[in-house]
Design a protein around this motif. Structure first.
Motif, PDB file in Angstrom:
ATOM      1  N   PRO A 185     -37.738 -26.947  53.453  1.00 11.92           N
ATOM      2  CA  PRO A 185     -38.071 -26.129  54.628  1.00 11.92           C
ATOM      3  C   PRO A 185     -39.454 -26.481  55.186  1.00 11.92           C
ATOM      4  O   PRO A 185     -40.414 -26.625  54.431  1.00 11.92           O
ATOM      5  N   LYS A 186     -39.520 -26.608  56.490  1.00 13.30           N
ATOM      6  CA  LYS A 186     -40.781 -26.959  57.136  1.00 13.30           C
ATOM      7  C   LYS A 186     -41.723 -25.771  57.144  1.00 13.30           C
ATOM      8  O   LYS A 186     -41.304 -24.630  57.336  1.00 13.30           O
ATOM      9  N   ALA A 187     -42.996 -26.039  56.933  1.00 12.22           N
ATOM     10  CA  ALA A 187     -44.009 -24.988  56.955  1.00 12.22           C
ATOM     11  C   ALA A 187     -44.791 -25.041  58.256  1.00 12.22           C
ATOM     12  O   ALA A 187     -45.211 -26.113  58.711  1.00 12.22           O
ATOM     13  N   TYR A 188     -44.976 -23.876  58.862  1.00  8.43           N
ATOM     14  CA  TYR A 188     -45.769 -23.755  60.075  1.00  8.43           C
ATOM     15  C   TYR A 188     -47.097 -23.068  59.724  1.00  8.43           C
ATOM     16  O   TYR A 188     -47.352 -22.723  58.561  1.00  8.43           O
ATOM     17  N   HIS A 189     -47.941 -22.858  60.727  1.00 13.09           N
ATOM     18  CA  HIS A 189     -49.218 -22.197  60.460  1.00 13.09           C
ATOM     19  C   HIS A 189     -48.951 -20.803  59.885  1.00 13.09           C
ATOM     20  O   HIS A 189     -48.043 -20.098  60.306  1.00 13.09           O
ATOM     21  N   ALA A 190     -49.758 -20.424  58.893  1.00 11.74           N
ATOM     22  CA  ALA A 190     -49.537 -19.162  58.189  1.00 11.74           C
ATOM     23  C   ALA A 190     -49.516 -17.954  59.123  1.00 11.74           C
ATOM     24  O   ALA A 190     -48.786 -16.990  58.892  1.00 11.74           O
ATOM     25  N   LYS A 191     -50.281 -18.010  60.195  1.00 13.46           N
ATOM     26  CA  LYS A 191     -50.369 -16.862  61.098  1.00 13.46           C
ATOM     27  C   LYS A 191     -49.083 -16.624  61.886  1.00 13.46           C
ATOM     28  O   LYS A 191     -48.938 -15.581  62.515  1.00 13.46           O
ATOM     29  N   THR A 192     -48.159 -17.582  61.860  1.00 16.55           N
ATOM     30  CA  THR A 192     -46.915 -17.413  62.604  1.00 16.55           C
ATOM     31  C   THR A 192     -45.872 -16.621  61.817  1.00 16.55           C
ATOM     32  O   THR A 192     -44.807 -16.319  62.357  1.00 16.55           O
ATOM     33  N   TYR A 193     -46.154 -16.277  60.569  1.00 18.18           N
ATOM     34  CA  TYR A 193     -45.205 -15.538  59.740  1.00 18.18           C
ATOM     35  C   TYR A 193     -45.555 -14.049  59.744  1.00 18.18           C
ATOM     36  O   TYR A 193     -46.742 -13.687  59.784  1.00 18.18           O
ATOM     37  N   PRO A 194     -44.547 -13.178  59.697  1.00 20.32           N
ATOM     38  CA  PRO A 194     -44.825 -11.735  59.737  1.00 20.32           C
ATOM     39  C   PRO A 194     -45.617 -11.228  58.537  1.00 20.32           C
ATOM     40  O   PRO A 194     -46.500 -10.375  58.702  1.00 20.32           O
ATOM     41  N   ALA A 195     -45.316 -11.723  57.338  1.00 23.50           N
ATOM     42  CA  ALA A 195     -46.044 -11.287  56.134  1.00 23.50           C
ATOM     43  C   ALA A 195     -47.211 -12.241  55.904  1.00 23.50           C
ATOM     44  O   ALA A 195     -47.058 -13.307  55.301  1.00 23.50           O
ATOM     45  N   CYS A 196     -48.372 -11.852  56.413  1.00 25.13           N
ATOM     46  CA  CYS A 196     -49.539 -12.739  56.382  1.00 25.13           C
ATOM     47  C   CYS A 196     -50.819 -11.923  56.277  1.00 25.13           C
ATOM     48  O   CYS A 196     -50.898 -10.790  56.765  1.00 25.13           O
ATOM     49  N   ASP A 197     -51.810 -12.503  55.625  1.00 22.47           N
ATOM     50  CA  ASP A 197     -53.148 -11.920  55.601  1.00 22.47           C
ATOM     51  C   ASP A 197     -54.116 -13.026  56.005  1.00 22.47           C
ATOM     52  O   ASP A 197     -54.128 -14.105  55.398  1.00 22.47           O
ATOM     53  N   ALA A 198     -54.906 -12.781  57.049  1.00 24.39           N
ATOM     54  CA  ALA A 198     -55.842 -13.781  57.562  1.00 24.39           C
ATOM     55  C   ALA A 198     -57.265 -13.280  57.425  1.00 24.39           C
ATOM     56  O   ALA A 198     -57.575 -12.144  57.803  1.00 24.39           O
ATOM     57  N   HIS A 199     -58.132 -14.100  56.879  1.00 25.20           N
ATOM     58  CA  HIS A 199     -59.555 -13.795  56.786  1.00 25.20           C
ATOM     59  C   HIS A 199     -60.268 -14.607  57.867  1.00 25.20           C
ATOM     60  O   HIS A 199     -60.454 -15.827  57.726  1.00 25.20           O
ATOM     61  N   GLU A 200     -60.644 -13.939  58.920  1.00 22.17           N
ATOM     62  CA  GLU A 200     -61.217 -14.634  60.070  1.00 22.17           C
ATOM     63  C   GLU A 200     -62.567 -15.264  59.740  1.00 22.17           C
ATOM     64  O   GLU A 200     -62.904 -16.327  60.264  1.00 22.17           O
ATOM     65  N   GLN A 201     -63.337 -14.624  58.876  1.00 20.36           N
ATOM     66  CA  GLN A 201     -64.653 -15.163  58.553  1.00 20.36           C
ATOM     67  C   GLN A 201     -64.534 -16.489  57.811  1.00 20.36           C
ATOM     68  O   GLN A 201     -65.265 -17.445  58.100  1.00 20.36           O
ATOM     69  N   GLU A 202     -63.609 -16.561  56.853  1.00 19.35           N
ATOM     70  CA  GLU A 202     -63.410 -17.801  56.112  1.00 19.35           C
ATOM     71  C   GLU A 202     -62.470 -18.759  56.840  1.00 19.35           C
ATOM     72  O   GLU A 202     -62.272 -19.895  56.419  1.00 19.35           O
ATOM     73  N   LYS A 203     -61.825 -18.271  57.909  1.00 23.12           N
ATOM     74  CA  LYS A 203     -60.861 -19.064  58.675  1.00 23.12           C
ATOM     75  C   LYS A 203     -59.727 -19.570  57.793  1.00 23.12           C
ATOM     76  O   LYS A 203     -59.311 -20.738  57.875  1.00 23.12           O
ATOM     77  N   LEU A 204     -59.221 -18.668  56.959  1.00 20.05           N
ATOM     78  CA  LEU A 204     -58.128 -19.001  56.062  1.00 20.05           C
ATOM     79  C   LEU A 204     -57.053 -17.930  56.168  1.00 20.05           C
ATOM     80  O   LEU A 204     -57.357 -16.739  56.196  1.00 20.05           O
ATOM     81  N   ALA A 205     -55.819 -18.342  56.265  1.00 21.87           N
ATOM     82  CA  ALA A 205     -54.692 -17.416  56.351  1.00 21.87           C
ATOM     83  C   ALA A 205     -53.651 -17.804  55.307  1.00 21.87           C
ATOM     84  O   ALA A 205     -53.403 -18.991  55.067  1.00 21.87           O
ATOM     85  N   ILE A 206     -53.036 -16.786  54.695  1.00 24.03           N
ATOM     86  CA  ILE A 206     -51.992 -17.009  53.693  1.00 24.03           C
ATOM     87  C   ILE A 206     -50.769 -16.197  54.080  1.00 24.03           C
ATOM     88  O   ILE A 206     -50.874 -15.015  54.419  1.00 24.03           O
ATOM     89  N   ALA A 207     -49.613 -16.822  54.017  1.00 18.08           N
ATOM     90  CA  ALA A 207     -48.360 -16.151  54.368  1.00 18.08           C
ATOM     91  C   ALA A 207     -47.349 -16.298  53.238  1.00 18.08           C
ATOM     92  O   ALA A 207     -47.414 -17.237  52.436  1.00 18.08           O
ATOM     93  N   ALA A 208     -46.415 -15.344  53.200  1.00 18.24           N
ATOM     94  CA  ALA A 208     -45.325 -15.377  52.225  1.00 18.24           C
ATOM     95  C   ALA A 208     -44.017 -15.169  52.982  1.00 18.24           C
ATOM     96  O   ALA A 208     -43.856 -14.171  53.679  1.00 18.24           O
TER      97      ALA A 208
END
Length: 222
Positions: A28-51
């Motif tokens: 399965p292809k992975a897209y940017h983490a922010k495009t998934y509904p279940a996601c937590d993004a830390h704007e200060q670190e500019k890092l997002a994680i999705a499940a």
């Protein structure tokens, strides 16, 4: 070889090509983490994680193994680093905590193989991958299908870092055998990530209810 025979051989090869592509392994292809509904993004670190759980039949059909039948929940785990620095995952810890506070850590490939080995093979099943597959060095029970081993090794999340301006992804498999509705009210916690200075980042918390309640049509209408 006569021209007629040569044409027949070429036609046979062309007819075989689509069948071979249909049996090719699918990742399965992975897209940017922010495009998934279940996601937590830390704007200060500019890092997002999705499940992105593969809990439904229409999504899970890309797999060779029926993981849900075997008691495992496959989760596509995606990390997107929009910063200019590397993020180390060497000490990363991931936990799926259910609504009843049951803490689940990702199963290892050996955990999956042991579970699969409980399913006895008849010995006459057709192989979904006729090509020889180099088995990993880990000890695998003899009755686990080679194509299942190849799939687990290929999909399993192995990244040790997320490079600047990049996305890393793979699958985590949680043993949810005996747990009804494991995603309802559950949260995925990710800790132990460090920036290029060695500083530990604040933990990530991903509410899985965001995945369960997501409705693409409703989201577009808003």
């Amino acid at each position: 070889m006569t021209p007629r025979l040569g044409a027949s051989v070429l036609l046979a090869l062309l007819m075989m090509a689509p069948a071979a592509s249909e049996e090719a392994p699918v990742t399965p292809k992975a897209y940017h983490a922010k495009t998934y509904p279940a996601c937590d993004a830390h704007e200060q670190e500019k890092l997002a994680i999705a499940a992105d759980p593969y809990d439904l039949p229409d999504k899970a059909r890309v797999f060779v193994v029926d993981y849900r039948k075997e008691g495992f929940l496959p989760v596509h785990f995606i990390l997107s680093n929009d910063s200019d620095g590397i993020v180390s995952l060497a000490e990363m810890k991931v936990e799926l905590i259910t609504v009843r506070r049951v803490k689940l850590t990702p199963a290892t490939p050996n955990d999956i193989y042991r579970r699969l080995a409980q399913q006895k093979r008849r010995g006459d099943e057709p192989s979904r991958n006729p090509l020889p597959i180099p088995l990993p060095r880990r000890k695998v029970p003899a009755n686990v299908k080679p194509e299942a081993v190849e799939e687990v090794e290929r999909l399993n999340f192995l990244a040790k870092a997320v490079e600047p301006r990049s996305t890393r992804a793979g699958f985590l498999f949680f043993d949810v055998e005996g747990i009804p509705n494991p995603l309802a009210g559950a949260r995925l916690y990710v800790s132990g990530l460090r920036n290029e200075k060695g500083e530990e980042l604040f933990f990530f918390e991903i509410p899985m209810e965001k995945y369960l309640s997501y409705q693409p049509g409703a989201a577009k209408a808003q």
